[in-house]
Design a protein around this motif. Structure first.
Motif, PDB file in Angstrom:
ATOM      1  N   THR A 135       0.834  -1.198   0.000  1.00 51.54           N
ATOM      2  CA  THR A 135       0.000   0.000   0.000  1.00 51.54           C
ATOM      3  C   THR A 135       0.871   1.252   0.000  1.00 51.54           C
ATOM      4  O   THR A 135       1.876   1.315   0.697  1.00 51.54           O
ATOM      5  CB  THR A 135      -0.917   0.010   1.235  1.00 51.54           C
ATOM      6  OG1 THR A 135      -1.695  -1.188   1.221  1.00 51.54           O
ATOM      7  CG2 THR A 135      -1.848   1.197   1.221  1.00 51.54           C
ATOM      8  N   LYS A 187      -4.417   6.763   1.833  1.00 52.73           N
ATOM      9  CA  LYS A 187      -4.103   5.682   0.908  1.00 52.73           C
ATOM     10  C   LYS A 187      -4.329   6.166  -0.520  1.00 52.73           C
ATOM     11  O   LYS A 187      -5.408   6.666  -0.849  1.00 52.73           O
ATOM     12  CB  LYS A 187      -4.990   4.480   1.200  1.00 52.73           C
ATOM     13  CG  LYS A 187      -4.734   3.296   0.310  1.00 52.73           C
ATOM     14  CD  LYS A 187      -5.646   2.130   0.660  1.00 52.73           C
ATOM     15  CE  LYS A 187      -5.441   0.999  -0.302  1.00 52.73           C
ATOM     16  NZ  LYS A 187      -6.328  -0.127  -0.027  1.00 52.73           N
ATOM     17  N   GLY A 229      -2.914   4.138  -3.292  1.00 49.63           N
ATOM     18  CA  GLY A 229      -2.864   3.027  -4.216  1.00 49.63           C
ATOM     19  C   GLY A 229      -2.029   1.882  -3.692  1.00 49.63           C
ATOM     20  O   GLY A 229      -1.612   1.870  -2.534  1.00 49.63           O
ATOM     21  N   THR A 230      -1.799   0.904  -4.569  1.00 50.03           N
ATOM     22  CA  THR A 230      -0.969  -0.248  -4.240  1.00 50.03           C
ATOM     23  C   THR A 230       0.065  -0.433  -5.342  1.00 50.03           C
ATOM     24  O   THR A 230      -0.112   0.063  -6.465  1.00 50.03           O
ATOM     25  CB  THR A 230      -1.817  -1.532  -4.109  1.00 50.03           C
ATOM     26  OG1 THR A 230      -2.504  -1.773  -5.336  1.00 50.03           O
ATOM     27  CG2 THR A 230      -2.816  -1.423  -2.970  1.00 50.03           C
ATOM     28  N   TYR A 240      -5.848   3.967  -5.962  1.00 48.30           N
ATOM     29  CA  TYR A 240      -7.010   3.689  -5.124  1.00 48.30           C
ATOM     30  C   TYR A 240      -8.122   4.633  -5.516  1.00 48.30           C
ATOM     31  O   TYR A 240      -7.910   5.831  -5.635  1.00 48.30           O
ATOM     32  CB  TYR A 240      -6.643   3.883  -3.657  1.00 48.30           C
ATOM     33  CG  TYR A 240      -7.805   3.763  -2.707  1.00 48.30           C
ATOM     34  CD1 TYR A 240      -8.379   2.528  -2.431  1.00 48.30           C
ATOM     35  CD2 TYR A 240      -8.322   4.879  -2.065  1.00 48.30           C
ATOM     36  CE1 TYR A 240      -9.439   2.416  -1.567  1.00 48.30           C
ATOM     37  CE2 TYR A 240      -9.383   4.772  -1.190  1.00 48.30           C
ATOM     38  CZ  TYR A 240      -9.930   3.540  -0.946  1.00 48.30           C
ATOM     39  OH  TYR A 240     -10.986   3.427  -0.078  1.00 48.30           O
ATOM     40  N   GLU A 241      -9.302   4.092  -5.751  1.00 51.12           N
ATOM     41  CA  GLU A 241     -10.441   4.931  -6.089  1.00 51.12           C
ATOM     42  C   GLU A 241     -11.239   5.213  -4.830  1.00 51.12           C
ATOM     43  O   GLU A 241     -11.837   4.309  -4.254  1.00 51.12           O
ATOM     44  CB  GLU A 241     -11.324   4.243  -7.127  1.00 51.12           C
ATOM     45  CG  GLU A 241     -10.636   4.109  -8.473  1.00 51.12           C
ATOM     46  CD  GLU A 241     -11.574   3.594  -9.535  1.00 51.12           C
ATOM     47  OE1 GLU A 241     -12.788   3.865  -9.459  1.00 51.12           O
ATOM     48  OE2 GLU A 241     -11.083   2.906 -10.425  1.00 51.12           O
TER      49      GLU A 241
END
Length: 112
Positions: A6, A13, A15-16, A36-37
């Motif tokens: 992450t 946060k 995204g990954t 990340y949405e």
């Protein structure tokens, strides 16, 4: 299967990623990055839908739609949803909505 890690920016946060590569000069590359949405709250979604309607159906400019919302010219349910948002959420919702609608209108104008 590769385990995703992450990515956080300022405690949020974003995204990954699969792995990181140093790109030099203080930069890094995230390989396999998936943004990340963030999900909108119900109140944010109501306000966004009204702003879209105001711009697309009523032909207001994006900034006019924001001003109409702030001045209380929206439907009562939309105004209540707007009031329920915190000041920070209000600013961000309006800024992102207005910019997104402006960009969409600008791209539509150039496609003609």
């Amino acid at each position: 299967m590769i385990k995703k890690n992450t990515v956080f920016l300022n405690g949020r946060k974003i995204g990954t990623y699969e792995f990181v590569q140093k790109a030099g000069s203080g930069h890094i590359n995230f390989n396999g990055f998936d943004p990340y949405e963030a999900k909108l709250t119900d109140d944010q979604q109501i306000v966004l839908e009204w702003l879209k309607w105001s711009v697309e159906d009523q032909k207001n400019s994006p900034m006019d739609a924001v001003y109409l919302l702030i001045l209380g010219e929206a439907l009562i349910s939309v105004s209540l949803a707007y009031i329920a948002l915190t000041n920070r959420k209000k600013r961000k919702s309006c800024e992102y909505s207005a910019l997104g609608l402006w960009n969409r209108r600008k791209s539509d104008d150039t496609e003609v």
